[in-house]
Design a protein around this motif. Structure first.
Motif, PDB file in Angstrom:
ATOM      1  N   VAL A 121       5.382  49.681  14.372  1.00  0.00           N
ATOM      2  CA  VAL A 121       4.047  50.595  14.067  1.00  0.00           C
ATOM      3  C   VAL A 121       3.508  49.186  14.499  1.00  0.00           C
ATOM      4  O   VAL A 121       2.736  48.173  13.802  1.00  0.00           O
ATOM      5  CB  VAL A 121       4.004  50.776  12.508  1.00  0.00           C
ATOM      6  N   THR A 122       1.528  49.249  14.379  1.00  0.00           N
ATOM      7  CA  THR A 122       0.479  48.589  14.581  1.00  0.00           C
ATOM      8  C   THR A 122      -0.415  48.637  13.412  1.00  0.00           C
ATOM      9  O   THR A 122      -1.194  49.833  12.657  1.00  0.00           O
ATOM     10  CB  THR A 122      -0.226  48.285  15.698  1.00  0.00           C
ATOM     11  N   VAL A 123      -0.692  47.544  12.498  1.00  0.00           N
ATOM     12  CA  VAL A 123      -1.817  47.704  11.291  1.00  0.00           C
ATOM     13  C   VAL A 123      -2.829  46.795  11.771  1.00  0.00           C
ATOM     14  O   VAL A 123      -2.766  45.628  11.640  1.00  0.00           O
ATOM     15  CB  VAL A 123      -1.820  46.918  10.159  1.00  0.00           C
ATOM     16  N   LYS A 124      -4.037  47.431  11.996  1.00  0.00           N
ATOM     17  CA  LYS A 124      -5.317  47.635  11.937  1.00  0.00           C
ATOM     18  C   LYS A 124      -7.106  47.231  11.450  1.00  0.00           C
ATOM     19  O   LYS A 124      -6.989  48.344  10.672  1.00  0.00           O
ATOM     20  CB  LYS A 124      -5.913  47.336  13.731  1.00  0.00           C
ATOM     21  N   LEU A 126      -2.856  51.868   3.288  1.00  0.00           N
ATOM     22  CA  LEU A 126      -3.335  51.067   4.292  1.00  0.00           C
ATOM     23  C   LEU A 126      -2.905  51.772   5.455  1.00  0.00           C
ATOM     24  O   LEU A 126      -2.166  52.537   5.217  1.00  0.00           O
ATOM     25  CB  LEU A 126      -1.966  50.068   4.318  1.00  0.00           C
ATOM     26  N   THR A 127      -3.802  50.911   6.382  1.00  0.00           N
ATOM     27  CA  THR A 127      -3.437  52.657   7.608  1.00  0.00           C
ATOM     28  C   THR A 127      -2.842  51.736   8.884  1.00  0.00           C
ATOM     29  O   THR A 127      -2.694  50.521   9.040  1.00  0.00           O
ATOM     30  CB  THR A 127      -5.167  52.493   7.705  1.00  0.00           C
ATOM     31  N   ARG A 137      -2.110  56.572  10.245  1.00  0.00           N
ATOM     32  CA  ARG A 137      -1.778  57.786   9.057  1.00  0.00           C
ATOM     33  C   ARG A 137      -2.091  56.639   7.716  1.00  0.00           C
ATOM     34  O   ARG A 137      -2.205  55.210   8.041  1.00  0.00           O
ATOM     35  CB  ARG A 137      -0.713  57.575   8.954  1.00  0.00           C
ATOM     36  N   ARG A 138      -2.836  56.769   6.849  1.00  0.00           N
ATOM     37  CA  ARG A 138      -2.742  55.632   5.238  1.00  0.00           C
ATOM     38  C   ARG A 138      -1.319  56.296   4.380  1.00  0.00           C
ATOM     39  O   ARG A 138      -0.982  57.280   3.872  1.00  0.00           O
ATOM     40  CB  ARG A 138      -3.836  56.686   4.822  1.00  0.00           C
TER      41      ARG A 138
END
Length: 863
Positions: free
Chosen positions: A577-580, A640-641, A650-651
């Motif tokens: 997954v990516t977190v940005k 966190l998104t 998604r959060r």
């Protein structure tokens, strides 16, 4: 009156003074040299590294933006960009990702354009391919497979479906290259094939890949040429360019949908005609007609269901390593704002003490010159020339050494992490000017401060020795029980220490500063070394990661547990997954969901770093790693998104933050995963634990697993450990700089302060020699004081070093790596022993000097 103009005789006197006090002059020069070399060298490192990257990006024409589509790109998209070719340069790219079954590596096979307008490859070895049977490999391929060489045979060996994408699969390796798109050595981005991350890239001729669909279009906007990357101006123009690119291509999504629907509708014509023809021949409700009509209805529904493709826009910040390299240069810049200043502050402190002593020694000479009619300017010029020469020579040598050594040394340490060309050193004149100003301030400034009183004194006052500092009753003397039990020598030592408080303060601060820098150096080594031990021995308790295309089958389960090597396994879902978030570089994390009734804690230890209290995964939130929490400024209780490939953002709620040092992870329970993503997890991964085995046995077991249908990848943790931490070994070079530089400064500081101490007390030492003290006793008379001051400096340096180490760790960490913040007790011991060794070495040198003291000369009256 003798004017300020210097006579030849006076100039000779100054030169004679420099020669007669060579040790003092050399010590000032050496301190200035060390301070300036460290300051200018470290300050130049960040800009040198940035300039090397900027030049590389410009020379290789790195794209500023890229466009992809969920349904591929077409010539129609190219035509749109072609209408704006006055504003941009573009290059279409085709590639296919494959999972190499023969070595568990995921490879991106890219078409090498006939003319490289953008993202030009830099040849490391060999040449570019000219024929369909030739191939060039990413230089990372040779690091992962050392047997690959120019002239060797390379084979694409994947599943039948993926093999069918190529016209040929066997090639001759003709070269190794680096792409400006991937400046980091290990990270090649993510993919939806195999384990989810790419290992390396290969480049082939256009006819090798069958598909004519364009995978990606790289774009370089002309208004960004000449604009320095990473700057505010570059970011502003890039935002405007991206918005413009979206406007140009926005209509293409609807057109692409319509084109795909038209194509699909055209394929339905035979079915429509057959249905109409049959309807005219048979009565309504006939079974065959009803079947045909239902088929047509379903096909038309599928055509109507064709949605608009999503166009994906990325820029340089999404390239692996691009943002991280800049952040590393900024970390070096951050270090250069504190550590060198800390270094040079110690140099200034010692210069102040040295120049103060010099003025005291030449008090009689100053009185004589003033009595002869020399002006204050002429009298003071001796100290200005003395200090100025030391500052100028020390600065010149320091700049030459520092600017040419430190940037290359540190860039070499980072060289194992990035594939950028060697840096070109540059002289930053502002920093050099600041260094010179500080050097002159350390010498001339301190001399002027000390001279202020003496130059305003009358010659008669200067021709008489200054009254000795009055002794005072110590607070310790009031502790009668202890004081009466001290020997005569120990009482003298304590009285002398507190009698000269300035010397005590300067010595303690100087030694504390050097001790702090050595502790920082050894502490960095501990922090780097602990990563491997804690991550692979304490937190991760598995030896292999097996990635499948779906849920585990009976055949896969049997193959996994077959053989004597297998001990246990954990079934879970593992996806990238990516977190940005704005202001933070995009991070990739592994989303892990262990299957019900599986014990994750036996394979992965989730605990709080400081308390080591175990963390349990609940149904109301996710557990994330500590570094990810730091980067995004979140903690337990926050949200966190995240974004899973092919889905919307998604959060998630954070229930706990766990200890971790390498890469990022997010762990959830199956229940919470269903609540967030509205779907059941697919347990596509196994963490496997082996019994004691050799590397050869592990490889054989991995090869057997890869032959099973549905098994996409097997990652051995022994290989991961060797690959990931090979680059950390080079960080020991940076640690070596800290220790050697701090050690050199400690030696000079101790020598200088001890020399001053001996020089200003030479009459006192000569007196006790006349009274019958042996040479060893005279040395111990001084050494006892030095030893106490050294111990005090070591104690103070421990606290100062702890703070400096914590600050440097905070600025030196990379986004995917967290250093262990703990300094081993042994590191404090090493730093203390080195400091004591330097103190003993200096006292050995002083012992020889004291043995040669001429007592009669020293005891002559100055009246």
């Amino acid at each position: 009156m003798v004017g300020a103009a210097m006579t030849a005789a006076y100039f000779k006197t100054i030169m004679r003074e420099i020669w007669s006090s060579k040790a003092r002059f050399a010590s000032i020069l050496l301190i200035i040299f060390l301070g300036v070399a460290f300051y200018t060298g470290i300050r130049a490192t960040g800009p040198d590294m940035s300039q090397a990257a900027n030049d590389y990006y410009a020379k290789q024409k790195l794209a500023t933006n890229s466009v992809q589509s969920t349904m591929g790109l077409t010539k129609a998209d190219i035509r749109v960009l072609n209408q704006h070719r006055s504003q941009l340069t573009y290059q279409a790219t085709r590639y296919a990702d494959v999972n190499q079954l023969n070595n568990s590596q995921v490879v991106r096979v890219m078409v090498l354009p006939t003319t490289q307008r953008l993202n030009r490859l830099r040849i490391v070895k060999g040449r570019l391919p000219r024929h369909a049977n030739e191939i060039v490999l990413d230089a990372q391929a040779q690091r992962l497979q050392p047997k690959l060489k120019v002239g060797s045979t390379y084979r694409i060996s994947s599943t039948a479906k993926r093999n069918a994408q190529f016209t040929r699969r066997t090639f001759k390796v003709v070269g190794f290259v680096n792409s400006p798109t991937y400046v980091e050595n290990t990270n090649r981005g993510v993919t939806n094939v195999g384990k989810g991350t790419l290992d390396y890239l290969v480049y082939v001729r256009p006819q090798v890949i069958k598909s004519s669909v364009i995978t990606r279009i790289d774009v370089q906007f002309k208004n960004l040429r000449g604009v320095t990357p990473y700057t505010a101006k570059y970011r502003r123009l890039n935002r405007e360019n991206t918005a413009q690119l979206k406007r140009w291509l926005k209509p293409q999504a609807r057109k692409r949908q319509q084109a795909l629907q038209a194509q699909a509708q055209a394929k339905l014509k035979p079915l429509q005609q057959a249905t109409q023809q049959l309807a005219s021949q048979v009565p309504a409700g006939t079974a065959q007609l009803v079947k045909l009509q239902s088929q047509l209805k379903r096909a038309q529904a599928q055509v109507a269901a064709i949605t608009m493709p999503t166009y994906l826009y990325t820029d340089r910040t999404d390239n692996p390593g691009y943002t991280e390299y800049h952040e590393n240069t900024q970390r070096v810049v951050a270090l250069s704002t504190v550590f060198p200043l800390f270094f040079i502050a110690i140099a200034a402190l010692i210069c102040l003490t040295t120049m103060t002593r010099m003025v005291e020694e030449l008090r009689l000479q100053m009185g004589t010159l003033k009595a002869l009619g020399y002006t204050n300017t002429a009298v003071g010029s001796e100290f200005m020339i003395y200090g100025g020469l030391a500052a100028l020579i020390g600065t010149a040598l320091g700049v030459l050494f520092g600017v040419n050594f430190f940037p290359r040394f540190i860039a070499q340490a980072y060289g194992s992490m990035y594939n950028l060309p060697a840096i070109n050193v540059q002289y930053i004149w502002l920093d050099i000017g600041i260094a010179l100003a500080i050097a002159l301030l350390c010498t001339l400034g301190t001399a002027l401060v000390v001279l202020r009183v003496d130059l305003n004194s009358l010659p008669a006052q200067l021709l008489q020795p200054r009254a000795p500092k009055a002794g005072k009753t110590l607070l310790l003397e009031r502790w009668q029980w202890l004081w009466h039990r001290l020997s005569f020598n120990h009482k003298i030592t304590l009285r002398n220490l507190f009698r000269y408080k300035q010397r005590l303060l300067m010595t303690v601060l100087g030694i504390a500063g050097c001790m702090a820098m050595m502790i920082t150096g050894f502490g960095l080594k501990d922090s780097i070394g602990d990563i491997s031990v804690k991550q692979f021995n304490e937190l991760w308790h598995y030896d292999a990661v097996v990635t499948r295309s779906g849920n585990e089958t009976d055949q896969q389960r049997q193959a996994l547990s077959r053989g004597q090597l297998y001990q246990a396994s954990l079934k879970l879902q593992a996806k990238q997954v990516t977190v940005k978030q704005s202001g933070v570089a995009e991070q990739t994390a592994t989303l892990g969901i262990s299957a019900p009734h599986q014990s994750l804690s036996k394979f992965v230890v989730l605990r709080h770093r400081q308390s080591h209290q175990a963390i349990h995964i609940g149904d109301r939130g996710a557990v994330i790693d500590e570094k990810l929490a730091k980067l995004y400024g979140v903690q337990a209780g926050d949200d966190l998104t995240i974004k899973l490939a092919g889905q919307t953002t998604r959060r998630i709620h954070i229930s706990a933050v766990a200890e971790n040092y390498v890469n990022h992870f997010i762990y959830m329970s199956p229940t919470y995963y269903r609540r967030v993503f509205k779907q059941a997890p697919v347990y596509n991964t196994n963490y496997v634990r082996f019994k004691q085995a050799t590397k050869k046995q592990e490889n054989a077991h991995a090869d057997r697993l890869l032959k099973q249908a549905g098994v996409q990848n097997v990652t051995l943790m022994s290989t991961e450990k060797a690959t990931n931490f090979k680059m950390l070994d080079s960080m020991n070079l940076v640690v070596l700089i800290f220790v050697i530089s701090a050690g050199a400064l400690a030696l000079v500081v101790l020598y200088n302060l001890t020399n001053i101490n001996v020089s200003e007390r030479i009459r006192e030492l000569s007196t006790i020699k006349v009274l019958g003290f042996y040479d060893g006793e005279v040395t111990m008379y001084i050494f006892r004081e030095n030893l106490i001051l050294t111990v005090l400096g070591i104690i103070a340096g421990c606290f100062l070093g702890n703070w400096l180490h914590a600050y440097i760790l905070q600025t030196a960490e990379t986004n995917a790596l967290m250093f262990s913040p703990t300094i081993h007790p042994l590191s404090y011991v090493y730093a203390a022993l080195l400091t004591l060794a330097f103190s003993l070495l200096v006292m050995g040198m002083m012992h020889r000097k004291l043995k040669r003291v001429n007592m009669l000369d020293a005891l002559k009256s100055v009246d």
